[in-house]
Design a protein around this motif. Sequence first.
Motif, mmCIF file in Angstrom:
data_model
loop_
_atom_site.group_PDB
_atom_site.id
_atom_site.type_symbol
_atom_site.label_atom_id
_atom_site.label_comp_id
_atom_site.label_asym_id
_atom_site.label_seq_id
_atom_site.Cartn_x
_atom_site.Cartn_y
_atom_site.Cartn_z
ATOM 1 N N ARG A 233 -12.696 11.872 -2.555
ATOM 2 C CA ARG A 233 -11.715 12.255 -1.538
ATOM 3 C C ARG A 233 -11.112 10.978 -0.951
ATOM 4 O O ARG A 233 -11.836 10.043 -0.587
ATOM 5 C CB ARG A 233 -12.348 13.091 -0.418
ATOM 6 N N PHE A 234 -9.781 10.978 -0.837
ATOM 7 C CA PHE A 234 -9.093 9.774 -0.391
ATOM 8 C C PHE A 234 -7.812 10.193 0.315
ATOM 9 O O PHE A 234 -6.983 10.915 -0.250
ATOM 10 C CB PHE A 234 -8.778 8.890 -1.603
ATOM 11 N N LEU A 235 -7.660 9.737 1.562
ATOM 12 C CA LEU A 235 -6.489 10.121 2.349
ATOM 13 C C LEU A 235 -5.734 8.865 2.781
ATOM 14 O O LEU A 235 -6.338 7.902 3.257
ATOM 15 C CB LEU A 235 -6.926 10.927 3.576
ATOM 16 N N VAL A 236 -4.418 8.877 2.596
ATOM 17 C CA VAL A 236 -3.574 7.730 2.925
ATOM 18 C C VAL A 236 -2.447 8.169 3.841
ATOM 19 O O VAL A 236 -1.824 9.221 3.623
ATOM 20 C CB VAL A 236 -2.962 7.085 1.661
ATOM 21 N N VAL A 237 -2.164 7.350 4.853
ATOM 22 C CA VAL A 237 -1.049 7.616 5.761
ATOM 23 C C VAL A 237 -0.259 6.327 5.981
ATOM 24 O O VAL A 237 -0.775 5.225 5.784
ATOM 25 C CB VAL A 237 -1.525 8.130 7.141
ATOM 26 N N LYS A 238 0.989 6.491 6.351
ATOM 27 C CA LYS A 238 1.750 5.352 6.858
ATOM 28 C C LYS A 238 1.415 5.267 8.337
ATOM 29 O O LYS A 238 1.857 6.078 9.140
ATOM 30 C CB LYS A 238 3.251 5.546 6.667
ATOM 31 N N GLY A 239 0.601 4.285 8.693
ATOM 32 C CA GLY A 239 0.118 4.190 10.061
ATOM 33 C C GLY A 239 0.658 2.988 10.792
ATOM 34 O O GLY A 239 1.239 2.078 10.188
ATOM 35 N N GLY A 240 0.473 2.956 12.095
ATOM 36 C CA GLY A 240 0.958 1.861 12.920
ATOM 37 C C GLY A 240 0.392 0.528 12.494
ATOM 38 O O GLY A 240 -0.825 0.338 12.491
ATOM 39 N N GLY A 241 1.275 -0.421 12.109
ATOM 40 C CA GLY A 241 0.821 -1.730 11.685
ATOM 41 C C GLY A 241 0.022 -1.703 10.405
ATOM 42 O O GLY A 241 -0.678 -2.652 10.079
ATOM 43 N N GLY A 242 0.136 -0.603 9.638
ATOM 44 C CA GLY A 242 -0.596 -0.496 8.392
ATOM 45 C C GLY A 242 -2.018 -0.014 8.539
ATOM 46 O O GLY A 242 -2.786 -0.027 7.574
ATOM 47 N N GLU A 243 -2.396 0.438 9.731
ATOM 48 C CA GLU A 243 -3.751 0.948 9.945
ATOM 49 C C GLU A 243 -3.802 2.462 9.737
ATOM 50 O O GLU A 243 -2.774 3.151 9.830
ATOM 51 C CB GLU A 243 -4.234 0.627 11.359
ATOM 52 N N ALA A 244 -4.990 2.966 9.458
ATOM 53 C CA ALA A 244 -5.196 4.408 9.365
ATOM 54 C C ALA A 244 -5.289 4.950 10.782
ATOM 55 O O ALA A 244 -6.375 5.143 11.338
ATOM 56 C CB ALA A 244 -6.466 4.711 8.586
#
Length: 325
Positions: A233-244
């Motif tokens: 299982r692997f979840l990716v987001v475009k987060g603030g400053g590249g953080e999750a």
Amino acid sequence: MADTLAHGASDDAEPEHPFAPFVRTLGRGPGRSRSLTREEGRQALSMVLAGEAEPVQIGAFLMLLRYRGEDIEEVTGLVEAARDAVGAAPAPVDLDWPSYGAGRTRGAPWFLLSALALAKSGHRVLMHGSNTFTTGMAVKDALPLLGLAAARNRAEALEQVAATGFGYLPLSVMSPRLNEILHLRAMLGLRSPINTVARLLNPADAPAGVDGVFHPPYIAVHMGVAAQFARPRFLVVKGGGGEAERAPGKPMQAHLQTAAGTEVLDLPALTATRATEADFAGIWNGTDSCPHAEGTVIGTIELALLAMGVPDAAARAPAIWAARR
């Protein structure tokens, strides 16, 4: 005379450095250059990490990788070499949480509070990273504000996870050499694919991972490499400053990969608040209150629960945050 000169030139020719073929493969002219294969990527970074490449070669290698764009097979090989270097191996960890953000607009690492609340609720979280290039508060600097400390080695990080549910392992501890290469950004002026490699290390082979990127095109690369490693299982987001990390004031898409395939989760905005100043330790201890900060923390807890496949993530996240004390 001509024969003598030709013979002399042959005798004086310097033998090609063993690392040169990798630079040549990446840097040939249009129509001739190509990305490295998975095995070539593994061999190349293994040589770099073993000190078998010259500094000028390393700089050329990193910038050619960046210029060509990140290729899934190539990055998979790079990650394999890096995992070998850090001694990646299965350990009792539920969630892998990389933190390598370098955003210019970051403030406090609210995602750290999310990870700690999850640990309090019984989920075992290993965070690893390097925040040298962020303008905000680095995880390593935030931990002492909460009475915690970064691990001094892998064994200590796993001991922290076993004792409290959370451990933080700096990249500088996992692999000083890999950390040095990541820090070449200060000399080269540009981020290199080593940033992607570090995020995808998963040093404890956790069955779930939550990952953040700064630029959306990197999402496909991260998910593709995770698929190559058959991560459950692997979840990716475009987060603030590249953080999750989830910004609560606007909708977000989360990209989830499981054994059943991939899906895009449309997550709604949680609050109508805007970022304001808040005391980091005070939010954790409950001595300060900020709807935006707490919304960020709760929303990020939900991301981690989704990554781990916990049912009713949206409903459970606020309860996990409330129960941290």
